[in-house]
Design an enzyme around this catalytic site. Structure first.
Site, PDB file in Angstrom:
ATOM      1  N   CYS A 111       0.835  -1.210   0.000  1.00  0.00           N
ATOM      2  CA  CYS A 111       0.000   0.000   0.000  1.00  0.00           C
ATOM      3  C   CYS A 111       0.866   1.256   0.000  1.00  0.00           C
ATOM      4  CB  CYS A 111      -0.924   0.010   1.209  1.00  0.00           C
ATOM      5  SG  CYS A 111      -1.991  -1.434   1.302  1.00  0.00           S
TER       6      CYS A 111
HETATM    7  C1  BEZ Z   1       0.572  -4.702   1.860  1.00  0.00           C
HETATM    8  O1  BEZ Z   1       0.210  -3.557   1.583  1.00  0.00           O
HETATM    9  O2  BEZ Z   1       1.748  -5.038   1.741  1.00  0.00           O
HETATM   10  C2  BEZ Z   1      -0.421  -5.726   2.309  1.00  0.00           C
HETATM   11  C3  BEZ Z   1      -1.521  -5.333   3.055  1.00  0.00           C
HETATM   12  C4  BEZ Z   1      -2.426  -6.293   3.481  1.00  0.00           C
HETATM   13  C5  BEZ Z   1      -2.224  -7.629   3.167  1.00  0.00           C
HETATM   14  C6  BEZ Z   1      -1.125  -7.998   2.388  1.00  0.00           C
HETATM   15  C7  BEZ Z   1      -0.213  -7.041   1.961  1.00  0.00           C
END
Ligand code: BEZ
Length: 208
Positions: A45
Site C-alpha cells: 500500500c
Molecule cells: C501490503 O500492503 O503489503 C499488504 C496489506 C495487506 C495484506 C497484504 C499485503
C-alpha cells in the site's frame, strides 16, 4: 449488490484526510479514480499511494482526481503519510477516506471476507464526469496494482468517448484505433486517416 459498468457510482459523505467530503461535490465534473487499499503502514500500500501521488500531473492532464479509501482512521492515515513520502519521494496529494464504519467499503463491495479479514481488497473504480462507473478492477491484497494501466484505460475511455472508435489489444495513446462497426468503411475513410480494412468488421485507422 455489486456495482456494474454503466451504473451510477453511489454518492456518499465520508471523513477524509482533507476533511469531510461529499463524493459528488468533491468530484464535480472530473473523472475520478476511487481505489481501496487494505491497511495503512503496510508495504504494498505504501508503494501504491506513493505512485498515485507521483502521477498527480498525469491525472490532472486527464481531468481526473484520485481518492483512496481504507478502514483506518484519519489519524492513522496522517501518521502514515510521512512514511509514504520517505519511501517513495512523493508527498500524498489526494484525500484518503477514513472508512472506520465500513460504509463506503460496503457501498462499493470492497470487503471480500474470503480474502482474510474485514479490511478492503484492492479495488479500483474509474468514474466518468457524469458519475457513471466505467471500469472496475479487483486485485488481491498481496498484489500491487499497475497504475500505468489505470492511466491507459482513462486514455482509452476518453478516446472512445470522443469518437466512434474502440481500442485494440495492448493499445497505447497514439496507436491505431479500430473503427466502430456502426461506421461503413466508406464513411470511415471520410472521417479518419489511413483507414485499413483487414476484414469487413476490422478496420484500423490513425487515432483522430
Ligand atoms: C501490503 O500492503 O503489503 C499488504 C496489506 C495487506 C495484506 C497484504 C499485503
Amino acid at each position: 449488490m455489486s456495482i456494474r459498468l454503466g451504473d451510477d457510482a453511489p454518492d456518499f459523505t465520508a471523513e477524509t484526510t482533507e476533511g469531510e467530503i461529499k463524493f459528488y461535490d468533491w468530484k464535480a465534473d472530473s473523472w475520478a479514480v476511487l481505489f481501496s487499499h487494505p491497511a495503512d503502514f503496510t508495504p504494498v500500500c505504501t508503494t501504491e499511494l506513493g505512485r498515485t501521488a507521483a502521477l498527480k500531473g498525469e491525472f490532472d492532464k486527464r481531468n481526473t482526481k484520485a481518492i483512496a479509501v481504507s478502514v483506518d482512521s484519519v489519524e492513522d492515515h496522517n501518521g502514515w503519510k510521512p512514511d509514504i513520502a520517505d519511501v517513495t519521494g512523493s508527498e500524498v496529494n489526494f484525500p484518503i477516506i477514513a472508512d472506520k464504519d465500513h460504509s463506503v467499503s460496503e457501498l462499493y463491495d470492497m470487503i471480500h471476507p474470503g480474502e482474510g479479514d474485514s479490511s478492503t481488497v484492492r479495488t479500483v473504480f474509474i468514474i466518468a464526469p457524469n458519475n457513471k462507473v466505467r471500469l472496475t478492477l479487483t486485485y488481491p491484497k498481496s498484489v500491487g496494482r499497475n497504475f500505468d494501466e489505470i492511466l491507459r484505460v482513462i486514455d482509452a475511455l476518453q478516446a472512445t468517448d470522443a469518437n466512434p472508435v474502440s481500442t485494440p489489444v495492448d493499445w497505447k495513446p497514439g496507436d491505431r484505433i479500430i473503427v466502430a462497426p456502426t461506421i461503413s468503411t466508406e464513411d470511415a475513410k471520410a472521417k479518419f486517416s489511413n483507414v485499413e480494412e483487414k476484414k469487413p468488421y476490422l478496420r484500423y485507422a490513425d487515432q483522430p
